[in-house]
Design a protein around this motif. Structure first.
Motif, short mmCIF file in Angstrom:
data_model
loop_
_atom_site.label_atom_id
_atom_site.label_comp_id
_atom_site.label_asym_id
_atom_site.label_seq_id
_atom_site.Cartn_x
_atom_site.Cartn_y
_atom_site.Cartn_z
N LEU A 199 30.84 32.29 69.42
CA LEU A 199 29.46 32.43 69.88
C LEU A 199 28.57 33.03 68.80
O LEU A 199 27.43 32.59 68.61
CB LEU A 199 29.40 33.29 71.14
CG LEU A 199 29.99 32.68 72.41
CD1 LEU A 199 29.91 33.66 73.57
CD2 LEU A 199 29.28 31.37 72.77
N ILE A 200 29.08 34.02 68.09
CA ILE A 200 28.30 34.63 67.01
C ILE A 200 27.98 33.58 65.94
O ILE A 200 26.85 33.48 65.46
CB ILE A 200 29.05 35.83 66.39
CG1 ILE A 200 29.18 36.95 67.43
CG2 ILE A 200 28.34 36.32 65.14
CD1 ILE A 200 30.13 38.06 67.01
N VAL A 233 41.10 44.46 68.26
CA VAL A 233 40.56 45.28 67.16
C VAL A 233 40.01 44.40 66.04
O VAL A 233 38.88 44.61 65.57
CB VAL A 233 41.61 46.28 66.64
CG1 VAL A 233 41.12 46.96 65.35
CG2 VAL A 233 41.91 47.33 67.70
N PRO A 234 40.75 43.39 65.57
CA PRO A 234 40.18 42.51 64.54
C PRO A 234 38.91 41.80 64.99
O PRO A 234 38.00 41.58 64.18
CB PRO A 234 41.31 41.49 64.28
CG PRO A 234 42.57 42.20 64.67
CD PRO A 234 42.18 43.08 65.82
N ALA A 235 38.83 41.44 66.28
CA ALA A 235 37.63 40.76 66.79
C ALA A 235 36.42 41.68 66.73
O ALA A 235 35.32 41.26 66.35
CB ALA A 235 37.87 40.30 68.23
N ARG A 261 35.59 53.94 66.28
CA ARG A 261 34.45 54.69 66.81
C ARG A 261 33.15 54.39 66.07
O ARG A 261 32.09 54.21 66.70
CB ARG A 261 34.73 56.21 66.78
CG ARG A 261 33.55 57.05 67.27
CD ARG A 261 33.20 56.71 68.71
NE ARG A 261 31.99 57.35 69.18
CZ ARG A 261 30.76 56.82 69.09
NH1 ARG A 261 30.59 55.63 68.53
NH2 ARG A 261 29.72 57.47 69.57
N ASP A 262 33.20 54.29 64.77
CA ASP A 262 31.97 54.11 63.99
C ASP A 262 31.42 52.68 64.07
O ASP A 262 30.33 52.41 63.57
CB ASP A 262 32.21 54.48 62.52
CG ASP A 262 32.46 55.97 62.34
OD1 ASP A 262 32.08 56.75 63.24
OD2 ASP A 262 33.03 56.36 61.31
N TYR A 263 32.16 51.80 64.70
CA TYR A 263 31.67 50.42 64.84
C TYR A 263 30.67 50.28 65.99
O TYR A 263 29.97 49.27 66.06
CB TYR A 263 32.85 49.46 65.07
CG TYR A 263 33.68 49.22 63.84
CD1 TYR A 263 33.50 48.09 63.05
CD2 TYR A 263 34.66 50.14 63.44
CE1 TYR A 263 34.25 47.87 61.90
CE2 TYR A 263 35.42 49.93 62.30
CZ TYR A 263 35.21 48.80 61.54
OH TYR A 263 35.96 48.60 60.40
N ALA A 320 31.28 43.05 61.15
CA ALA A 320 31.12 42.57 59.78
C ALA A 320 30.10 41.44 59.70
O ALA A 320 29.44 41.27 58.66
CB ALA A 320 32.47 42.09 59.23
N LEU A 321 29.95 40.69 60.78
CA LEU A 321 28.97 39.60 60.82
C LEU A 321 27.55 40.10 61.10
O LEU A 321 26.62 39.32 61.20
CB LEU A 321 29.38 38.57 61.88
CG LEU A 321 30.59 37.71 61.52
CD1 LEU A 321 31.08 36.92 62.73
CD2 LEU A 321 30.25 36.76 60.37
N GLY A 322 27.41 41.42 61.24
CA GLY A 322 26.08 42.01 61.37
C GLY A 322 25.64 42.30 62.79
O GLY A 322 24.49 42.70 63.01
#
Length: 270
Positions: A231-232, A77-79, A111-113, A85-87
């Motif tokens: 990777l991001i 979940v945090p990942a 869900r909204d992510y 959050a990083l776009g």
């Protein structure tokens, strides 16, 4: 980081088990499921099991309660939240079903992510019974892929997203054999994250040269988060470096043009 699309499988990727089997086992219908399994396609079997649940007094609330107890690694979940959050744009491509996935994501506050969920339809009918249908109606036509199950070719879905999102980089995470076809569709500059020692990993290892994307394996939710965010950040650094390089070239050109101007003026005045 609007240029990155992260595509997740669901079962054994976001969650740590198969959601269909979890619900069947937790509600005590394993024996019937195993008896019927050889007789019909998976989606048809799941729809049949939902009818059986209903006939034996199991409610939608019972199914929801079981889904809310499904195992998930605490770092997943945090990942997902960090990637968002990083776009990054987050999507799901899964051979589970919409009701199970949305119920679990809502319970986890996720869900909204996700901007899109591609999966087998699942909805509650007017009788209060959960119905499950195939993503691709294979009774009417074939999706034409010999690698994938008849109800869903994830590769076709990835190709559709690629055509809609040209120029964006993809990170694809999965574990099962159904995640092999979409891995083959990824391009140079993309990344695939197969779960190590799971079917997609085994298939990729047979001939990794068939995969154009960079391969970065993971074993559990802890590694999933570390590899994904790594990777991001890697893509972000590369994009910033390219931007700085281009910007420097532009500034160099402007200075050079400015510096030649005084030399030209006397010629024009003579």
């Amino acid at each position: 980081m609007a240029g990155i699309i992260v595509v997740f499988d669901f079962d054994k990727t976001i969650i740590d088990c198969d959601s269909d089997n979890w619900v069947i086992d937790e509600l005590g219908f394993t024996d019937l499921f195993n008896k019927l399994l050889p007789t019909m396609p998976w989606n048809s079997l799941m729809d049949t099991m939902m009818k059986e649940f209903h006939s034996q007094g199991k409610t939608i609330e019972d199914i929801v309660e079981v889904l809310q107890r499904i195992p998930i690694h605490p770092r997943v979940v945090p990942a997902i939240k960090a990637a968002h959050a990083l776009g990054c744009e987050l999507r799901i491509v899964s051979d589970a079903n919409l009701f199970f996935i949305e119920t679990i994501l809502k319970h986890l506050g996720l869900r909204d992510y996700f901007s899109e969920i591609n999966t087998n339809p699942g909805y509650v009918d007017e009788q209060g019974r959960l119905r499950i249908f195939p993503f691709h109606d294979f009774t009417k036509s074939s999706h034409g892929c010999g690698l994938c199950p008849p109800n869903m070719c994830k590769g076709v879905i990835i190709e559709r997203i690629q055509s809609e999102e040209e120029g964006k980089k993809f990170i694809y995470l999965g574990d099962g054999s159904g995640d092999y076809c979409p891995s083959l569709k990824l391009k140079v500059g993309d990344f695939v994250m197969p779960r190590k020692n799971f079917p997609v990993w085994d298939l990729i290892c047979k001939n990794p040269m068939l995969i154009k994307a960079e391969i970065h394996e993971w074993s559990d939710g802890e590694e999933l988060g570390q590899v994904l965010i790594g990777l991001i950040n890697k893509i972000s650094i590369e994009e910033n470096a390219a931007f700085i390089s281009t910007d420097c070239k532009s500034q160099t050109f402007s200075v050079s043009a400015h510096e030649t101007l005084p030399q030209a003026l006397p010629l024009q005045q003579s």
